[in-house]
Design an enzyme around this catalytic site. Structure first.
Site: not given
Ligand SMILES: [Zn+2]
Length: 169
Positions: A50, A92, A134-135
């Site tokens: 990210q 997110c 999620h990660e």
């Molecule tokens: Zn995320």
């Protein structure tokens, strides 16, 4: 240092991340920056892709910095347990303003190295199990929209494309 967070549409978010070979000072700086960036937003989790780094690292803190014991740093995480199913709404940091109800495991355990390179295991239910999946997904180039069925996914992607055309994404 706070790093810019990539948003859906950036190809780095869809690429698989590579294992960390050694915990160098650069890796420690990256982790510090990820924690600072996560707290600044604020958010409860952030994965290295990210911030544009394709390495298998994520940070989670469900207390968003209020509880020092709440910070989880995971390097080269591997699944130990993934069982059951929960359906809750989530968002997110790479899709600001969007949420969806996403199926996630009810219970999850992940093993990896901590910031010092020592092995540790994190076991979670509810929000923590959700955050772990999620990660972990981010490290495989997957966003929460990729876990949605076609129509729901298309609706979010279409809205984001519209925002991008208007220069608002
Ligand atoms: Zn995320």
């Amino acid at each position: 240092m706070i790093r810019p967070i990539l948003r859906l549409g950036d190809s780095l978010l869809q690429a698989p991340s590579q294992p960390v070979a050694a915990i160098t000072p650069e890796i420690q700086t990256l982790i510090d920056d990820m924690i600072e960036t996560m707290y600044a937003v604020p958010g409860v989790g952030l994965a290295a892709p990210q911030v544009g780094v394709l390495l298998r690292i994520f940070v989670i803190d469900l207390s968003v910095g209020r509880d020092p014991a709440g910070l989880i740093v995971m390097i080269n995480p591997e699944w130990q347990v993934r069982e059951g199913m929960q359906l809750e709404e989530e968002g997110c940091l790479s899709l600001p303003g969007f949420t969806a109800t996403v199926p996630r495991p009810a219970r999850a355990a992940v093993q990896g190295a901590n910031r010092e390179g020592e092995p540790h295991t994190v076991v979670g239910t509810e929000l923590l199990a959700r955050a772990l999946q999620h990660e972990m997904d981010h490290l495989d180039g997957r966003l929460f929209v990729d876990r949605l069925r076609g129509i729901k996914r298309d609706l979010i992607v279409r809205k984001i494309k519209k925002l991008a055309r208007a220069g608002k994404w």
